[in-house]
Structures are given as structure tokens and as C-alpha cells.
Design an enzyme around this catalytic site. Structure first.
Site, short mmCIF file in Angstrom:
data_model
loop_
_atom_site.label_atom_id
_atom_site.label_comp_id
_atom_site.label_asym_id
_atom_site.label_seq_id
_atom_site.Cartn_x
_atom_site.Cartn_y
_atom_site.Cartn_z
N GLY A 180 27.25 14.23 89.69
CA GLY A 180 28.25 14.86 88.83
C GLY A 180 29.05 13.89 88.00
O GLY A 180 28.63 12.76 87.75
N LEU A 231 21.71 20.17 88.89
CA LEU A 231 22.34 18.99 88.29
C LEU A 231 22.07 17.70 89.09
O LEU A 231 22.34 17.64 90.29
CB LEU A 231 23.88 19.22 88.21
N ASP A 232 21.58 16.68 88.39
CA ASP A 232 21.35 15.35 88.97
C ASP A 232 20.42 15.38 90.18
O ASP A 232 20.47 14.49 91.03
CB ASP A 232 22.68 14.69 89.37
N ALA A 233 19.58 16.39 90.26
CA ALA A 233 18.73 16.53 91.44
C ALA A 233 17.24 16.52 91.10
O ALA A 233 16.40 16.77 91.96
CB ALA A 233 19.08 17.82 92.17
#
Lengths: 285, 285, 285, 285
Positions: free
Chosen positions: A202, A228-230
Site C-alpha cells: 500500500g 493491490l500489490d499482490a
């Protein structure tokens, strides 16, 4: 440089695949210049990247895909992608306000380091227009608000399609890309996140790293997925810090990491060395 | 080696502290052999580590602490600790079943690398008794169950007190230490966690790292606090992995990391180079 | 663990080798569990490591070498070595006075990390006898003088032969091994040199690194050849230093490097992952 | 940013220096914001970097140097340099044909990362004129032959003097700088050498590294002295390679190293964090 074909494939592991594929190429007088394979014994999946010279290859370039699909893809329940070295991928860069990754990408492009075309830069802020101008790459501004986001993205996608863009690089683009665009470019949007994922997902990861008192910070380049960001991680690297480093120091040390890590990921993508599978990447070297 | 005093302190930053402390030592004929200071400008805290030879020092060793407390501690609202190089810290090792960190610690101890005494090893499993015996260090078995945990820990603490133990090293000790023991040894229990914290807190971090598909794994040594894996970080390091590495490969690569990272942290603790403050560490070098 | 055969080979690069070798194994019902190949396009040499399960293999284990030699070795001017996973290599350790590498090797051996036997330790000094005794490994003392060197080595080689030793690890053995022994164990004597070769060849490399003011020091593990510190490099690693580090600090930081780098090299040798060629190594991963 | 003075000094180590210098600043109402000191106990030299805010400092900026020289320099046989944060150093870049370091330096400059002015770029080849033009930095061409070298350098030095240049960065400048220029800019010419010095001194280090079969390559930034590639080392870093990497791969991997290592060195020089002494550097952090 000889013209080559690059084949990336994966399928359930069974005896004989490797021998059969290499035999197919050899019998048709292709000279294999690269081969790497890997078996995921947990999932029982066979992965392979093979590259061969097309000069004396008996099958015409435009028919290789058909031949291969007919002969092997069904038999082995195979997913495969075929690339040719004379087809230059076309890449769009998305930026916001920070210039360090953009400079690094454009310097490599201008110096001819990569086999790629960069037809355009897209931004949600006007700040980096000057950088784009220095490198003579067209710059398009799409300011984003909560209200106009989906519509602006739709226009961006039209523009990308018009320019024949194959993949997108988010070079510190400070906007969450929405599902519609991610689905249009599956495993073809490369992001750079300024932390050692999955630590500090994040916003404001350097602040979080500072607060936690870590002794090493990192950067992570990954394909963008809807979480997100995964998405699948392509490349990571780290740098040592000390208690003397302020948040600003982390930001500055992180810049060098970010640009190097992003560029390594982009290079591997351009060279067709990445096979994404089940939210992971197989990186052929 | 000359006999030295080592002073670690922190206090609100004000002009003159540094000059006054160094002046105090110099005027009393102490030869300063080490000085490092650091100001946290966000919190406005001054940190300092200073070491001087005691040979010609005008104040007797046993009175230095009093002098310093009287002259400066109150004036500057200072927290400080004073150590002498001829006082060997006494360290206990807690282990469970894995031997790699224990071997590394005992090899260094036996080879005389560190200025430390290791009067005992405590374990919740009998497995490593043989290793302790090879190095002639007493080994005490305290099997832990949910029911007996607090009572067993109480007995352990009695034993530690009896042996004059100053600090504890958890060398892959697979038990959460309870609050009573943590409070008895504040910032004096050193743990090695087999991940790059704060990624993969808790059990089975290598499995979690494998599942996430990271390209780098790490190890983290930290002081134990009551929040699991969240205490002040002392040292971290990382090693690169690839998609070819299985969970077992991560475990094996991680072993080398763990033992090196833990030993670096222990060494810094022994050398009085760590000042823990607000869940972070200042590491003097 | 399944029983496997491991084949390492190299030969002039020609089309068809890879396909033919994998076909040979597949046709005879060997399940390939590892394959890596590499072509040195400068020298036009093909290198390959392939491993397959022997359970259903149609050719009896003791006849595989003959079959392979007859079918391919001559046809392709191939050099090859065949290993079986149930044949444990036997390793001798040579030491002098420093214990850190010896402790690390013996700890791994005792913990069962490696598929190897260590029947004996040889030393030119009595100092580490105690360490050997802790781990119950026979220790033989061969004091070396200029006069007795060749004769002592002759006796060592007799002892090694008697114990069926396949390869030798010089774990900070401070004697130049003479040509007669090197020729007896070609690419089978592994040394650890305490510098980042080729910088600082020869004695006292930490002193030389300190004098030069480098910011990084290293360690190098290599096969021993008759030219001092110039044999094929297997593994290297480095650690950052600063102007504050004294020669003693370098020695201490170097110890951790040395033991890790040596152990990585030994592990790769045990796993048959190294192919030495023209004073270089191909390291299969 | 507060205006500050930065003082770097070294002198024979004697008790009291540190206390006296810090006292001098404190008494004159300077707020110390940075202090690092280091004693080379082998050479018995005391080194120190101290920085303080000038806002309330009782001594006028232009008189500090005199005061300090009068009070301490003679008494302690001290060498010192005084810098002020409002004096921007002026840096010239020398290049030849490779653009990666130049791009990196100019991107940082353009983005305002550094407190520096770059009034000009000098080259012995016309190739990078376009890069200079993109960044609007004047570019001067001085083709060098054996015959005209000293005369061309003389003209370069005139130009440098005219532009008030304080230090020079050789950003892959492929010419040996002659003694006259080195003497004009002692410890003020920063070079990037594309190897891990002292390994592979001189031309074609990547070819040499490839030939030797190293597993790690490096880059080294150092001050230029009259002995080739032998000046005080400022910064080094390394990257891992494998047998699969060709010389071209080394060159490409090296580019990223070179630009990062050079930029770190330049940044430290700009921030006045380097003290060169006896062919070594003390790097304050």
C-alpha cells in the site's frame, strides 16, 4: 543477430515432452541456441523456454504456431506462447510526478539497450512532460478523479490500442489501475512497488519501514493483478540502512533500487524470459 | 587489551551535552578510544556511545556511575548504562530441535571469538543434548505443555538467576516466551526469526514466502517483546532465491542466513553496541 | 528419496545431442527429474547435466556407463561422468590452526545436511585435534617441513587411498599442496582463499586489502591447480567494510564469509553440480 | 534547510581535541547537527567531520576559518577544510562514447537530487553531444591524440577555471588524465573503473573477468592519482554472474553497477563526506 523463435510453454509433467519438443525442432533443422526447463514437482507442472535459429528451419515462420498447436498443444494439454526476435514489443510508460524511473527507462531506450518501441507516455499529472520532451517521446495527460477514472482509462486504452501497445510499465504511477485495464493486459502491466513485498503493502511504505525500524529496505517489481500489490513478483532487491537514515534518506536510497529493479523486470519481459503461473513467475535466465 | 568503560546514553537533545561529557572524561584523564553519537531529529533525542581507557582515569571504577548520575543524568534527563570491559556478560541459549544456530554459537564460544560466558543451555526437547555435550556446556531440559508453561518458565528463571545470566539467546527456540520472562529480561532476549520481518510474521515463514513467490528471503534478529515478532530489530540479511527453489531449499538456504544474522546480533549485544529505544535499535558501529 | 543417476557431460556443440540424450533416457523408461544445459558459443562447447530416476529404468545400473559410452561418447567426442545417488562421496578435510571452517563443515556433517562421509581429518598442526575429537572424526597429524613435505604427502595419500577418499577440502590449510597430490586429485581439491580473487593472491590478503583501502572484502572457493590461487573458481561472496575496520576486523568479518563460501562450494561438489572446464567452472543449479 | 558549516579535519591523535572543538562550537552558540569522528590507531591519526547551524553562531561566516586556524590548527598540527552549505560545488563531467553514466548523472542533476552545478561537459568524442543537448548542458569537444594531449588538456583546464569548476567526474572517460591535470585537482577527480579494484586494473576488465571465470563482478569509484587505477577508493559494489554470462552480458550488468557506484561517490563528494588520507578514504556517513 540471427533471427530466432522463442517458445514458452507449460503443461502437466509427463515423460517425453522435452525429448519430443527438442526433437521436433532438430528434425526440422532448427539450431537450438537456448533451452531451459523446470518442473514444479509440487504442482506437477513442466515449464520450458526454448529458442532456435530460423535460418534453415523447414517450417515457415507464420506456420510454426499452427504446427506446434496441432502436434503437441492438445496432446500434452499445453499452454504456449511463441515469439519471434524480429517482432519488437511495444511498451507504454505510465508516470505521475517522480522522474527517476522514467529517466532510467528512457535513457536505456535512447541508448538502444533494449529491443523495444516506446510510442507514448501517459500521465495523470503534467509534471513530467518536460522529461518526455527531452527524449522526444509523445506525452499524453489524463488527469484522474474519482468521477472520471473509468472514462479516462477507457480513453487511455483506446490510445494504447491505436499505438499497438503490448505491455504497460507503471514507473511510479500513483494511481490504482482498475480491473477493466488489468483484464485487458493480463500479466502485461509491470509495476514497481517501493518496498520489499509483502512487507509494507500500500501507500507510504518508506514511512512504514522507518516506523518499524527495519535494517534493510527493498523494492519489488510485479505484474499487476486486481489485488493491490499482490501480483506475481518478477524481481526484488534490497539495500542496507541504519538508524541514522531518515524517511527522506530511505526515499533517496530507494530511488536507485526502484529504477534498477524496475528496469531488470522490464528487460526480462522484453526478452520473453518470464512465464507467469498461479500468481508466481518462472524466470528463465 | 586495555581495560575500558563503555557508556551508552540517551536524552532530549540540547546544546552542550556532547562537549560536556567528553570534557568530563578528558579532564579526568580518560583516553577516549571510541565515540559515536546520533541525534534523532524527529523525536529530538540525543544518543551516544563513548568508550575510554581506565588506566589513568582519576575516578575509581566503582564510583564512575555515581559521579555521572550526579553530574549529568538529572541535569539532562538522561538514561544511561555503564559497562566495563572486564565484566564478562553471561548468556543462556534456548533451543528446541534445530542445531545449526546452536553449533554456530558454540563454535564461536569455544574458539574464543567472543567476550562472553555461556553457563547453560535450556531446551524444551531432548534432541540437542548431544550437541551441548560435545561442547561441554550444561544442558537442562524443560518440556513445555500448555499446562506447565508458566511453572516451567519460573523454574528456568530461577536457574538463570542462579547462574547469573544477563541475557538470553533464542537459537530457533520454538516456543513463545511468556510475559513474565520478557519483563525479567527487557531488551535482553535475542530471537532469530526466519523471515525478513515484518513480512511473514509467525509460524512457517518459509512456506509463506514460497507461496507468495518472493525472489529474496531473509532472516531477522530482534529483541523479544510481548507482541510476537514485533520487537526492536537488531540485524537482518537476505539471500536471493529463484522459482526453482522448493520449500526445503528455502529452509536450507535460510539456515546459513539465520546463524549468521543471529551471531551478528549476539556479538553486537556482547560488545554493548546496541541501544534500544521506542521499539527501534540504535546500532553503534 | 528415489534413487537417481546423474550424468554430467561436455562435447563440441552439434545439433541433436540434447534430443538424442533425452530420448535415450525416455525410451529406456527413465523419468528425467533434472536437466540443465548450456552452450559456450565462444568455444562451441555443449555442457549438460541430467538426472533421472532409476526405478523403472530398463538398463541395469552397472551397465549404464557402458551403454552411454558405446552409443554417444565416441559419436559426439564427449567427456562424461556418471554418478549414482546411492554412492556417497568420501571427503577428507585438511586443516592447520584456524577452526571456523572446520566447525562449520563438521556441524553440517553431524547434523546430516550433506550426503557425504568424512572418514578423516588431516592437519600439519596439533591444535585442532580437540575439535575433531568433539565430533568423533579421526584426526591425523602430519607435521610438514621443507625437507619432509613430499614424503609426508606421500603418506597422506596412502592414508587417503586406504580410506577411499574421493575429494579433499582445504579448510584454511596453510600449506601449498604439491603437484603430486594435485595430480592425484584433479579438480577434486577444494580450497578457500580469504580474498576476492584474483585480487590479493597469496599470503596475508586481509593485510593487503586493508593497505589498498578497499570498501568490500571477499572470499573465494576454487579447485586447486598447480598455479597458486589460480584454479577454477567455484563460489565467491563479499561483505562491505569501512575505513573503521582494522585488519583484525577484516579477519573476523572474513571468517563468516570463508565458512559460508567454502560450504556452498563443498555442497555443490557433493551434489555433482560442478563441471570444470578450461580453468573455469560450469555450475548447474 | 538551515545554513550550516561543515568542518573536516585530521591531525595526530591527542586527548582533548574532540572536547575542545565541540566546546568551541557550542560556546559560540553553534548547534551541532552532525558529528562523526574516527581514530586510526595504527597511524595514530584523529579524523573528524562536524556540522553546525550558523543561524546564531557568534563568529561571522567569513571569519570562521581564520578563528579556527588560529586557535587549533597549529596547536594540534591539524589539516582542515571548511565548507558552507550555501556554497554549491561546481562539477564538470568528462565522457567519451558510453552514455549510461552520463544519463544517470544528468537525470539526478535535472531532478534536483544534488546540491551541485554542472556548467559543462567535456568529451574527446562527439558521440554524446546529443545527450548533453537533451539536458541543456554545454558540451565541449576536445579530440585527443598522442601529439595534442597536453595542449588539449591545457585548454580544458582554462575552460574549467573559467567556469569555476571545483571537481571533475570521469563518467567512463576513456583517456588517461595526465599529471598536470591531476595535480591541479588533487583528490578532486572522481573516476569509475569497471572492475572490483585491485582486480583487473587497466583496459578491458570485463574481458579479464570473463577469462578468469569469476563468479562476481564489480565496479570501483576512486580519486584519480598518477598511478593508474590505484587512487583512494571511494565506493565499490558487486553483482553476481554465472558461467552463462558472456562478455557482453558482463558489460551490460556492469553498466548498472557503474552508474550507481559512480553516483554514490559523487554524492558523497558533493556532501563533503569524504576525507582522503594516505591513498585511502575516510567516508563519514
Amino acid at each position: 543477430m540471427m533471427k530466432t523463435a522463442k517458445l514458452l510453454l507449460h503443461c502437466p509433467d509427463r515423460p517425453g515432452i522435452l525429448a519430443e519438443v527438442t526433437d521436433f525442432i532438430t528434425v526440422n533443422k532448427g539450431n537450438i541456441v537456448y533451452l531451459d526447463q523446470y518442473v514444479d514437482h509440487v504442482e506437477n507442472i513442466f515449464f520450458m523456454r526454448i529458442e532456435w535459429e530460423l535460418k534453415d528451419f523447414l517450417i515457415p515462420q507464420e506456420k510454426i504456431e499452427d504446427y506446434f498447436a496441432t502436434l503437441y498443444a492438445k496432446k500434452y494439454e499445453m499452454s504456449f506462447r511463441l515469439y519471434f526476435s524480429d517482432q519488437k514489443p511495444r511498451m507504454a510508460i505510465f508516470v505521475s510526478k517522480m522522474s527517476h524511473c522514467l529517466f532510467d527507462l528512457l535513457a536505456r531506450y535512447t541508448a538502444g539497450e533494449w529491443n523495444v518501441e516506446i510510442p507514448l507516455i501517459i500521465s495523470n499529472h503534467p509534471d513530467l512532460h518536460q522529461v518526455a520532451r527531452r527524449f522526444d517521446v509523445p506525452f499524453y495527460l489524463f488527469p484522474i478523479t474519482k468521477e472520471n477514472k473509468l472514462e479516462q482509462e477507457r480513453l487511455e486504452m483506446e490510445l494504447l490500442a491505436k499505438h499497438g501497445v503490448n505491455f504497460i510499465v507503471l514507473a511510479r504511477y500513483m494511481q490504482v489501475v482498475s480491473e477493466q485495464m488489468i483484464n485487458e493486459y493480463p500479466n502485461r502491466i509491470i509495476n514497481i512497488h517501493h518496498s520489499f513485498l509483502p512487507a509494507f503493502v500500500g501507500a507510504k511504505p518508506y514511512h512504514a519501514a522507518f516506523a518499524r525500524g527495519v535494517k534493510i529496505i527493498g523494492a519489488t517489481s510485479h505484474y499487476v493483478t486486481t489485488e493491490l500489490d499482490a501480483g506475481p513478483i518478477i524481481e526484488q532487491d534490497v539495500v542496507r540502512i541504519t538508524h541514522k537514515d531518515t524517511v527522506d534518506d530511505l526515499v533517496n536510497k530507494g530511488k536507485d533500487l526502484e529504477k534498477i529493479v524496475l528496469s531488470r523486470a522490464v528487460q526480462k519481459h522484453i526478452e520473453r524470459k518470464i512465464l507467469a503461473y498461479k500468481n508466481k513467475t518462472v524466470i528463465f535466465n
